[in-house]
Write an enzyme that holds these catalytic residues in place. Structure first.
Site, PDB file in Angstrom:
ATOM      1  N   GLU A   1       0.665  -1.195   0.054  1.00 49.17           N
ATOM      2  CA  GLU A   1      -0.104  -0.076   0.017  1.00 49.17           C
ATOM      3  C   GLU A   1       0.778   1.196  -0.083  1.00 49.17           C
ATOM      4  O   GLU A   1       0.330   2.391  -0.247  1.00 49.17           O
ATOM      5  CB  GLU A   1      -0.878  -0.039   1.352  1.00 49.17           C
ATOM      6  CG  GLU A   1      -2.142  -0.984   1.200  1.00 49.17           C
ATOM      7  CD  GLU A   1      -3.237  -0.460   0.268  1.00 49.17           C
ATOM      8  OE1 GLU A   1      -3.040   0.526  -0.271  1.00 49.17           O
ATOM      9  OE2 GLU A   1      -4.215  -1.111   0.148  1.00 49.17           O
TER      10      GLU A   1
ATOM     11  N   ASP B   1      -8.455   7.501  -3.393  1.00 51.41           N
ATOM     12  CA  ASP B   1      -7.646   6.643  -4.149  1.00 51.41           C
ATOM     13  C   ASP B   1      -8.276   6.493  -5.542  1.00 51.41           C
ATOM     14  O   ASP B   1      -9.335   7.523  -6.076  1.00 51.41           O
ATOM     15  CB  ASP B   1      -7.867   5.511  -3.305  1.00 51.41           C
ATOM     16  CG  ASP B   1      -9.234   4.861  -3.344  1.00 51.41           C
ATOM     17  OD1 ASP B   1     -10.361   5.383  -4.036  1.00 51.41           O
ATOM     18  OD2 ASP B   1      -9.559   4.047  -2.444  1.00 51.41           O
TER      19      ASP B   1
END
Length: 164
Positions: free
Chosen positions: A34, A43
């Site tokens: 991540e 995102d």
């Protein structure tokens, strides 16, 4: 994309560790799949995200998160994923494969994990097919996402570490 040599070394050195410890190493910090961002961002799906993929009410836009806060949030958010994956997997599997399943379910959500062919393959004892199934989960809004391609390949490589 292959897992970085640094991350691979870190994961392999944890071979005797619990699956949760391996998953935290896989997901967390700047070397994890991540990455780690201290400031919330949207995102690719438009969801507010921070640290190592944390979403939901713990994400406060404009707040700067310390490494300690990010570690605490990862542990908090990974705990229910661990419980759900452990309940769904009905056969014994190695810790690398279990860690990859934690990472996958953490990213796609436990509902999607429970409905996946990946879980069916694991429970049928076909771990190699399950690891390969990770490569199917690379779309956002029906568009192939390069970041997810890379992430799933790293999860797959961890999944396969237990098969050698």
């Amino acid at each position: 994309m292959a897992m970085s040599p640094e991350l691979r070394s870190k994961i392999v050195k944890l071979g005797g560790a619990t699956a949760l410890t391996i998953a935290i190493a896989l997901l967390g910090g700047p070397d994890g799949v991540e990455g780690q961002r201290s400031t919330p961002y949207r995102d690719v799906g438009g969801v507010w995200t921070v640290c190592s993929g944390i979403t939901g009410p713990d994400v406060i836009p404009g707040h700067h998160y310390s490494d300690k806060e990010c570690d605490a949030l990862l542990n908090k958010h990974l705990a229910p994923v661990k419980v759900a994956v452990d309940a769904a997997v009905k056969i014994p599997i190695d810790n690398y494969t279990r860690a990859a399943l934690y990472s996958f379910a953490y990213n796609v959500g436990v509902t999607a994990f429970r409905r996946s062919s990946l879980l069916r393959h694991v429970n049928a004892g076909d771990t190699l097919a399950a690891c390969d199934d990770l490569r199917k989960w690379v779309y956002v809004n029906k568009q192939r996402n390069r970041g997810l391609v890379n992430r799933r390949e790293i999860d797959r490589q961890v999944c396969l570490l237990g098969q050698t």
